[in-house]
Every structure is written in C-alpha cells, then in structure tokens.
Scaffold this active site. Structure first.
Site, PDB file in Angstrom:
ATOM      1  N   THR A 128       1.104  -1.307  -0.192  1.00  0.00           N
ATOM      2  CA  THR A 128       0.159   0.002   0.211  1.00  0.00           C
ATOM      3  C   THR A 128       0.737   1.399  -0.027  1.00  0.00           C
ATOM      4  O   THR A 128       2.165   1.310   0.684  1.00  0.00           O
ATOM      5  CB  THR A 128      -1.035  -0.282   1.412  1.00  0.00           C
ATOM      6  OG1 THR A 128      -2.002  -0.828   1.595  1.00  0.00           O
ATOM      7  CG2 THR A 128      -1.763   1.481   1.033  1.00  0.00           C
TER       8      THR A 128
ATOM      9  N   ARG B 229     -12.045  -9.943  -2.409  1.00  0.00           N
ATOM     10  CA  ARG B 229     -11.293  -9.029  -0.551  1.00  0.00           C
ATOM     11  C   ARG B 229     -10.732  -8.232  -0.702  1.00  0.00           C
ATOM     12  O   ARG B 229     -10.094  -7.375  -1.733  1.00  0.00           O
ATOM     13  CB  ARG B 229     -10.658 -10.206  -0.207  1.00  0.00           C
ATOM     14  CG  ARG B 229      -9.399  -9.602   0.939  1.00  0.00           C
ATOM     15  CD  ARG B 229      -8.434  -8.322   1.260  1.00  0.00           C
ATOM     16  NE  ARG B 229      -8.138  -8.574   2.558  1.00  0.00           N
ATOM     17  CZ  ARG B 229      -7.404  -7.244   2.629  1.00  0.00           C
ATOM     18  NH1 ARG B 229      -6.827  -6.796   1.886  1.00  0.00           N
ATOM     19  NH2 ARG B 229      -6.782  -7.410   4.122  1.00  0.00           N
TER      20      ARG B 229
ATOM     21  N   GLY C 296      -9.896  -4.962   1.563  1.00  0.00           N
ATOM     22  CA  GLY C 296      -9.098  -3.931   3.020  1.00  0.00           C
ATOM     23  C   GLY C 296      -9.512  -2.816   3.038  1.00  0.00           C
ATOM     24  O   GLY C 296     -10.132  -2.307   2.931  1.00  0.00           O
ATOM     25  N   ASP C 297      -8.581  -1.896   4.222  1.00  0.00           N
ATOM     26  CA  ASP C 297      -8.891  -1.198   4.651  1.00  0.00           C
ATOM     27  C   ASP C 297      -9.148   0.122   3.822  1.00  0.00           C
ATOM     28  O   ASP C 297      -9.295   1.389   4.081  1.00  0.00           O
ATOM     29  CB  ASP C 297      -8.230  -0.614   6.201  1.00  0.00           C
ATOM     30  CG  ASP C 297      -6.406  -0.833   5.617  1.00  0.00           C
ATOM     31  OD1 ASP C 297      -6.669  -1.396   4.776  1.00  0.00           O
ATOM     32  OD2 ASP C 297      -5.697   0.441   5.825  1.00  0.00           O
TER      33      ASP C 297
ATOM     34  N   GLY D 161      -1.070  -1.978   6.326  1.00  0.00           N
ATOM     35  CA  GLY D 161      -0.964  -3.097   7.582  1.00  0.00           C
ATOM     36  C   GLY D 161      -1.835  -3.968   7.003  1.00  0.00           C
ATOM     37  O   GLY D 161      -2.089  -4.012   6.196  1.00  0.00           O
TER      38      GLY D 161
ATOM     39  N   GLY E 255      -5.495  -4.959   6.934  1.00  0.00           N
ATOM     40  CA  GLY E 255      -6.805  -4.494   6.434  1.00  0.00           C
ATOM     41  C   GLY E 255      -7.617  -4.817   7.093  1.00  0.00           C
ATOM     42  O   GLY E 255      -8.089  -3.659   8.056  1.00  0.00           O
TER      43      GLY E 255
HETATM   44  N1  ASP Z   1      -3.606  -2.982   4.297  1.00  0.00           N
HETATM   45  C1  ASP Z   1      -3.692  -3.020   2.509  1.00  0.00           C
HETATM   46  C2  ASP Z   1      -4.491  -4.633   2.905  1.00  0.00           C
HETATM   47  O1  ASP Z   1      -5.192  -4.808   4.028  1.00  0.00           O
HETATM   48  C3  ASP Z   1      -2.639  -3.989   2.499  1.00  0.00           C
HETATM   49  C4  ASP Z   1      -1.207  -3.095   3.215  1.00  0.00           C
HETATM   50  O2  ASP Z   1      -1.111  -1.581   3.768  1.00  0.00           O
HETATM   51  O3  ASP Z   1       0.148  -3.814   2.754  1.00  0.00           O
HETATM   52  O4  ASP Z   1      -5.663  -4.263   1.600  1.00  0.00           O
END
Ligand code: ASP
Length: 325
Positions: A186, A214, A216-217, A238, A240
């Site tokens: 990200t 899927r 994520g955040d 991180g 998500g």
């Molecule tokens: N936060 C992102 C997700 O969960 C992934 C990442 O930050 O590496 O999709």
C-alpha cells in the site's frame, strides 16, 4: 523559524543513513511545529520518497493538497516493479484487483474497490468523489464508470515480477492471509498545502494472493484514510481487517482532537489493535502515519521496520518509526 540545531541533527542522521547505504534517519522526528503555511507531505514505506516528489511538484507551486496527494500516489501506481497498481501481486486466482480512496479538506471523499485493469485507481476514486453522488464504487461497476470517464482499459496481464511471485506462491498455494513486514502492498499519503488545508490518498493492490473479492482498509474512509481539516489527516497500512475493526484512521484523528501528538495518537490506535489481537498481534503488521493541523507529523507501528517518507521546505528523508514490539 527554521531551527538550525534540528537541521544539523537531521543532516547528520541523513548522512549516517546514506553511509549505511540506506536513506533512513535514525529516530522518529522531533515534533517541531512548522511555520503555518508551510506545505508538508508524508507517505508510507520507501516508495513514499518518489511519491512525495510527485506531490511536492504540486505543493511547492502553492497547489492544493488534494491535487498533491493524487499526483503523488500516481507515481507509485505507475511503477511497474512496485507493490501498488497494476504491476502488483495478484489475488489467489491470478487477477490484480485494486483499491483506493481519497479525501479532501471539506469532507468530500471517494473510493473504488475490487477495480481491475485500470492504471490509476486513485484518479477514479477522485472522479467518484467529484462526479457522482456516491462515495464508493466497486468491481465491474467501478470499471464501467472508469471507462466511461475516459480511463483506458489496460491489458489483463501480470508484470514479470508479479508473475514470478504468483508462480512461486502457486507451488504451495497455501492461503495465509497475513500482512507482515515482508508482505505489504500500500501507499498512503497525507499532505498540507500552503493554504493550511489537508488531504489524503491511499491506493493498493491489497494483500498479496488474497481471496477474490477481498477488500482491505485502504478504500474504506475512516479505516485506511481519514481527513478532518480542523484536526489532522491519517492513513494506514498493514493488515486491513484489523484497521477496519477499530476504524483506525478515524480513531487516530479523534485521539489528536483530544490533544495527543500525531505519534501518540498513532500509538494509541496501534495499542488498541494489539490489545484486541492478543497473542496474534505478533504475527501482523499495522502502522499509521499522521499529520496535524500545525504541520507536525508522527507515526507508530505494531512491528519494527516500518518507515515513512517526509518532505517539507526544509527536508526530504525517510523516518524510522517506533513500534509496539
Ligand atoms: N492495508 C492493505 C490491505 O489490507 C495492505 C497493506 O497495507 O499492505 O489491503
């Protein structure tokens, strides 16, 4: 006023970092208020340096923070060998699916999720914000909207690096939906412009080899990104699922509203995730970066090894971040 002692110290740290072959500063930055009206941009991970350059072209010409955070992360989305955009790792069925969100200083926000074959999801997120009455479009609908808006449909092929990683992953094809320090994908960016307005952007291919569909955040306003122009702007990276659970970026903004510094606020949110996850917290990475209305920046991560890139009128550097573990 620019503080000379601070400059000397940060220059020394930068030199030490360069000598060690890494452009990384040794410590979390001193919380030093910038002169009001000085633009600043921060973004996650090492790719943030190049992204900040893109944002700085806008900010240094007195451009708007919103334009800066879009231009900045587009640099990362374009880089075929990186961890964001169409060159990134696919889902477990072999398709690259992208998520992005953007938010300005007036509570306007837009997002796309599960978007395929579009090079700049962040710009599509901005169009959702500016041209529709909605906040989020996903999947085929998001793609149709992008194409109708003139975004070219790119070929459905994996980059060479992604193809190699996917083929390697396929050998075992174990489904391990964990984002740790080796596996992250990200870029999040928050900025303040010369007018003192805040904006933020976040764009990702999400977890590598994730389940198809899927999210994520990153595309979720309040989780992967949140901007309150009275208080500050925050973005997350991180795992998500765990950022969503605590409305991570929104929580960090609210902690800053209560008087915490950006680093303290990020730390409070990370500690909450650590409490919730209990012994499982050691297996995942979550980090926040925050910028407050005074131009102060800060960050905190669950695991060691997280860095963010900082650019303002005085300096351009990577910052190592303190961690819970
Ligand atoms: N936060 C992102 C997700 O969960 C992934 C990442 O930050 O590496 O999709």
């Amino acid at each position: 006023m620019f503080n000379r002692r601070y400059f000397l110290r940060s220059s020394l740290f930068s030199s030490l970092g360069l000598l060690a072959g890494r452009k990384v500063v040794a410590a979390t930055p001193v919380q030093r208020p910038l002169v009001t009206g000085q633009p600043v941009v921060i973004s996650t991970w090492d790719a943030g340096l190049a992204a900040n350059k893109g944002a700085w072209e806008v900010l240094s010409r007195n451009g708007a923070a919103l334009d800066a955070v879009e231009a900045g992360v587009k640099v990362t989305e374009s880089s075929q060998n990186c961890c964001v955009g169409l060159g990134a790792n696919p889902d477990r069925d072999g398709y690259v699916t992208l998520d992005a969100s953007i938010m300005d200083h007036e509570w306007n926000c837009g997002a796309v999720g599960f978007l395929e074959r579009i090079k700049h999801p962040i710009s599509v997120a901005r169009r959702v914000m500016e041209k529709t009455p909605h906040v989020m479009l996903v999947g085929v609908g998001a793609q149709q909207f992008a194409v109708a808006e003139g975004f070219p449909l790119e070929p459905a092929v994996l980059s060479d690096d992604a193809k190699k990683s996917y083929e390697k992953w396929l050998k075992k094809a174990e489904y391990k939906p964990v984002i740790n320090i080796e596996n992250h994908d990200t870029i999040g960016m928050v900025a303040m412009d010369a007018a003192g307005n805040l904006s933020g952007s976040c764009t990702t291919s999400g977890m590598g080899f994730k389940m198809r569909g899927r999210l994520g955040d990153s595309p979720i306003i309040g989780a992967g990104l949140f901007v309150d122009n009275e208080v500050g702007a925050v973005t997350a990276t991180g795992q998500g699922e765990d950022v969503i659970r605590v409305c991570g970026s929104h929580s960090v903004v609210e902690y800053m509203r209560q008087g915490m510094s950006p680093e303290e606020a990020c730390k409070a949110a990370v500690e909450k995730i650590a409490r919730i996850k209990k012994e499982k917290a050691k297996d995942i990475q979550v980090a926040f970066i925050a910028l407050n209305k005074k131009g102060e920046t800060g960050s905190y991560a669950l695991q060691k090894g997280f860095t963010y890139a900082l650019r303002n009128n005085n300096e351009e550097r990577m910052v190592e971040v303190k961690s819970y573990f």
